[in-house]
Design an enzyme around this catalytic site. Structure first.
Site, PDB file in Angstrom:
ATOM      1  N   ASP A  72       1.075  -0.982   0.081  1.00  0.00           N
ATOM      2  CA  ASP A  72       0.067   0.036  -0.420  1.00  0.00           C
ATOM      3  C   ASP A  72       0.599   0.839  -0.009  1.00  0.00           C
ATOM      4  OD1 ASP A  72      -2.611   1.623   0.662  1.00  0.00           O
ATOM      5  OD2 ASP A  72      -2.012   2.324   2.446  1.00  0.00           O
ATOM      6  N   ASP A  75       4.164   0.901   4.351  1.00  0.00           N
ATOM      7  CA  ASP A  75       4.452  -0.394   4.590  1.00  0.00           C
ATOM      8  C   ASP A  75       4.342  -1.750   3.678  1.00  0.00           C
ATOM      9  OD1 ASP A  75       1.727  -0.277   3.718  1.00  0.00           O
ATOM     10  OD2 ASP A  75       0.547  -0.014   5.795  1.00  0.00           O
ATOM     11  N   TYR A 225      -7.878   2.886   6.839  1.00  0.00           N
ATOM     12  CA  TYR A 225      -8.867   2.266   5.595  1.00  0.00           C
ATOM     13  C   TYR A 225     -10.210   2.754   5.970  1.00  0.00           C
ATOM     14  CZ  TYR A 225      -4.623   3.352   3.329  1.00  0.00           C
ATOM     15  OH  TYR A 225      -3.669   3.867   2.369  1.00  0.00           O
ATOM     16  N   GLU A 442       5.336   9.791   3.952  1.00  0.00           N
ATOM     17  CA  GLU A 442       5.028   8.658   3.502  1.00  0.00           C
ATOM     18  C   GLU A 442       4.766   8.860   2.417  1.00  0.00           C
ATOM     19  OE1 GLU A 442       3.002   4.725   5.052  1.00  0.00           O
ATOM     20  OE2 GLU A 442       2.334   6.187   5.780  1.00  0.00           O
TER      21      GLU A 442
END
Length: 463
Positions: A72, A75, A225, A442
């Protein structure tokens, strides 16, 4: 550190952005980012030397083969919901701006990129009303800092939805992804396109028949999510893509009949992995020519241009992560504006300029001269919050251990994560290139989807 970045001299910047960028290079590198996010057995033409096979035992806990797909973000979890949104958005960009992919010589690589996702979704759809929505326990994954390859033979937890534990959002979004991808593959691989449509139909029927928020059926995903705005947008989104893929009136009737009662007539706050209403508005305006949908579409883009907060130097800045996992960078506004400009010729110049300015900002046309795309030269981020690129190459012998010491490493990541868009600045426009600051640094597959598709639109616009 921060002090160093704040001391960068202010650059003379031409607004609204007249710097010459090589958008073919940007597109090329964004595709490389997706290749760096691959899970499964890598192909022989793998271009990311510091990545290897990983996740080969995915699905073994359920006696299924769930290898493949994409990690994703920074990670090593395969979250099906944002992965499906990523695939839909990439496919949409390839449909609208195929000429850009052809002109840049990237079409075949882009087809491979999309098929890496759709092959995985087909595998994960193990029965008409059964779909594996996630692989990997997010809490366990986020408690570690390791390369994907370090867990190559680990049997990870697989999470499925079925009619007893339904998951409307992820089933309908995957239906949208497969339907959109079928259009992309229709000319080059018609049998594969047919396969994707078959799975899309079944997944949409599953989503529509057994309605339930997917985070209620997938333990632990709500922290990462959660579907904040429900599943009505995904049902409309799945149906409108199936109409576009099949031209069958029943799908159009579904969207028209449910459009207002499902909330699509309202002003959507964003276009994102969680909220698809703006996409429905644009597609309906494009497919029907109806003023109602065009008005809704235009209201969304106008709000993006004037109603959403901006940094002082012009970046549309929605929210600092928060519940919807956002940083400053909002590439999806730029992409929607780009497509909306094709749908509404009267607004085209205005929308294209807005989208261009957002893209230029991300590439460095801002008061700090800060780029937010990795591997684009001076002032590009060097310390993304990304496990694989922060670790020593897994191929070294003996393999160097990777743990949180890699996250805390001073200096740039050992590997350049070409093409990845980082989270971006705060509302003041300030940004620190700091691996431990995951809000600003990120990367994520869904960030790049809107960005890459908007860049394709820019290439298409300029010819």
């Amino acid at each position: 550190g921060q002090l160093q970045i704040l001391m960068i001299p202010q650059m003379a910047v031409d607004y609204p952005g007249t710097t010459a960028y090589d958008f073919n290079e940007v597109l090329h590198k964004s595709i490389l980012f997706y290749e760096a996010q691959r899970s499964g057995a890598l192909p022989q033409n793998n271009r990311i030397p510091w990545r290897g096979d990983s996740g080969l035992k995915d699905g073994c806990d359920q006696s299924k083969d769930l290898s493949g797909g994409y990690y994703d973000a920074g990670d090593n979890v395969k979250f099906g919901f944002p992965m499906a949104f990523t695939a839909t958005t990439l496919a949409w960009g390839m449909i609208e701006f195929k000429d850009a992919y052809l002109a840049s010589g990237e079409l075949n690589r882009a087809l491979d990129m999309l098929k890496w996702a759709t092959d995985y979704f087909v595998k994960a759809h193990t029965a008409p009303n059964e779909f594996y929505a996630q692989v990997g326990d997010p809490a366990a994954d986020h408690a570690k800092w390791e390369r994907p390859e370090d867990a190559i033979n680990t049997v990870r937890r697989s999470y499925k939805i079925d009619q007893n534990n339904a998951g409307t959002e992820v089933a309908a979004e995957t239906a949208a992804a497969l339907a959109a991808a079928s259009i992309v593959f229709r000319s080059s691989n018609p049998n594969y396109a047919d396969l994707l449509v078959t799975h899309a139909r079944q997944l949409f029927n599953f989503a529509n028949t057994y309605r339930k928020n997917y985070h209620l059926s997938v333990p632990g995903v709500a922290t990462y999510y959660k579907s904040w705005n429900g599943y009505n947008d995904e049902l409309l989104w799945g149906a409108v893509w199936l109409y576009k893929a099949t031209n069958e009136q029943t799908f159009m009737d579904y969207v028209v009949g449910n459009y207002d009662s499902f909330g699509a007539g309202n002003l959507a706050p964003e276009f994102s992995w969680d909220n698809k209403y703006a996409g429905v508005q644009v597609l309906m305006a494009q497919l029907t020519g109806n003023n109602k949908y065009q008005d809704d579409m235009n209201q969304f883009v106008q709000n993006a241009m004037t109603g959403i907060p901006k940094t002082s130097d012009g970046l549309t800045w929605k929210i600092q992560w928060g519940p919807n996992r956002y940083a400053g960078i909002q590439p999806n506004y730029a992409f929607i504006a780009t497509v909306a400009g094709k749908v509404d010729p009267q607004s085209r110049a205005q929308y294209v300029t807005y989208a261009k300015n957002q893209i230029y900002y991300m590439l460095g046309t801002n008061t700090r001269g800060q780029k937010y795309v990795i591997g684009m030269g001076t002032n590009s981020p060097q310390r993304p919050h990304h496990r694989a690129s922060s670790c020593p190459a897994w191929t070294s012998t003996p393999v160097t251990k990777c743990d949180f010491s890699a996250m805390n490493l001073q200096g740039p990541n050992p590997h350049v994560l070409y093409g990845a868009l980082v989270g971006g600045p705060d509302i003041s426009g300030a940004y620190t290139d700091d691996r431990s600051d995951y809000i600003s640094n990120e990367v994520a597959t869904d960030y790049n989807a809107g960005f890459q598709s908007a860049v394709a639109g820019k290439i298409s616009e300029t010819g």
